[in-house]
Write an enzyme that holds these catalytic residues in place. Structure first.
Site, PDB file in Angstrom:
ATOM      1  N   ARG A 223     -10.764   1.829   4.120  1.00  0.00           N
ATOM      2  CA  ARG A 223     -10.105   2.067   2.842  1.00  0.00           C
ATOM      3  C   ARG A 223     -10.505   3.450   2.335  1.00  0.00           C
ATOM      4  NH1 ARG A 223      -6.919  -1.296   3.954  1.00  0.00           N
ATOM      5  NH2 ARG A 223      -6.640  -3.316   2.985  1.00  0.00           N
ATOM      6  N   HIS A 271      -1.528   5.740   6.427  1.00  0.00           N
ATOM      7  CA  HIS A 271      -1.880   4.311   6.423  1.00  0.00           C
ATOM      8  C   HIS A 271      -1.004   3.517   7.419  1.00  0.00           C
ATOM      9  CE1 HIS A 271      -3.924   1.053   3.770  1.00  0.00           C
ATOM     10  NE2 HIS A 271      -3.736   0.604   5.000  1.00  0.00           N
TER      11      HIS A 271
END
Ligand code: GLV
Length: 308
Positions: A223, A271
């Site tokens: 993350r 991502h």
């Protein structure tokens, strides 16, 4: 009874179709087009807005649309609501492929050759072989454990760091603060796949970079909040970290004026290291819905205490 989809991923229609293929009799609605909020007991969510669960007074299960649950505001969710995540072989193998690509790209100097081509510069560089390369995987859960074992099978020298000690073929397992130092002290690559919790937020920081040998490379596929962004830019400027492959960011999409865009040693992907495959994941979502109805134990339920 109905299922609500709160999916900030542009894939709500695809999920709806797939879920209805398995549960044709069940109403599946895309938030905010919900006919009767009191009917909703099960919500499939990806990056929903804060307070999203308060719309549904009878909500029993929140199913994450991905492997992580940090995006669900887990600490704020009332304790009677169960939270589940996706565990899917495709998520693991896609992550392995992405990480392997980044490792090989760096080991074989492909960024440098792309830049050299622009200048028509024929400049052979030293390269690394798999057997000479040390990789430290931070996080040995479903995805990290798989990744570490697959890299070890290929012949990489693999250390793993996790909350509890792990036994994995070819992987040396470390835990704790001292373990982190030992895990990275000879490493060429740090690969972060940790879950985001209070204990892991900001773990990719100056102190960690200084524990690595000069010239180590960072891969962050966990993350964005694991990384202290200024620390990385400084460590790159000083040569302590040679470069980074970043797939996740504090703010996504990465703002157009962010300094990472201008740093030639940082490779940015949006991502995409491992995206939930709807057709291979839908059965566990549907199964969880059925289990909820029957009062049976849910699949891949997350411990709120641990945060993963
Ligand atoms: C992706 O980031 C996921 O949590 O599945």
């Amino acid at each position: 009874m109905s299922i609500a989809l709160l999916l900030n991923s542009g894939r709500a229609e695809d999920w709806k179709l797939e879920i209805n293929r398995h549960l044709p009799e069940i109403k599946v609605e895309i938030f905010p087009e919900i006919e009767n909020y009191t009917e909703v007991e099960f919500a499939l969510c990806w990056k929903p807005a804060a307070g999203y669960y308060t719309h549904f007074p009878n909500l029993k299960v929140i199913q994450s649309g991905g492997a992580g649950i940090d995006h669900l505001f887990p600490k704020a969710i009332p304790s009677h609501i169960h939270i589940c995540r996706i565990v899917d072989p495709m998520l693991k193998s896609d992550m392995f492929e992405h990480v392997l690509t980044c490792l090989m790209h760096s080991m074989k100097n492909l960024s440098a050759y792309a830049a050299a081509k622009d200048k028509r510069d024929w400049q052979p560089l030293e390269y690394k072989s798999i057997g000479q390369t040390h990789v430290t995987v931070l996080g040995l859960g479903e995805i990290g454990g798989y990744l570490a074992e697959r890299l070890a099978q290929l012949g990489f020298n693999v250390n793993g760091w996790s909350n509890s000690p792990k036994k994995m073929a070819g992987v040396t397992s470390f835990t704790g603060v001292d373990g982190l130092r030992l895990a990275v002290e000879h490493t060429d690559f740090i690969v972060n796949v940790l879950p985001l919790t209070d204990a892991t937020r900001g773990i990719l920081n100056r102190d960690l970079f200084n524990l690595c040998p000069k010239g180590a490379v960072l891969l962050n596929v966990g993350r964005g909040e694991h990384l202290v962004e200024e620390d990385l830019l400084e460590a790159i400027a000083e040569g302590q970290i040679a470069g980074a492959y970043l797939d996740v960011f504090h703010q996504e999409p990465l703002p157009r004026d962010h300094p990472f865009w201008h740093c030639s040693s940082i490779c940015i992907t949006p991502h995409v290291a491992s995206r939930t495959n709807i057709s291979s994941s839908v059965t566990q979502v549907v199964d969880n819905y059925r289990r909820m109805i029957l009062g049976q134990p849910l699949l891949n339920e997350v411990s709120l205490e641990k945060g993963y």
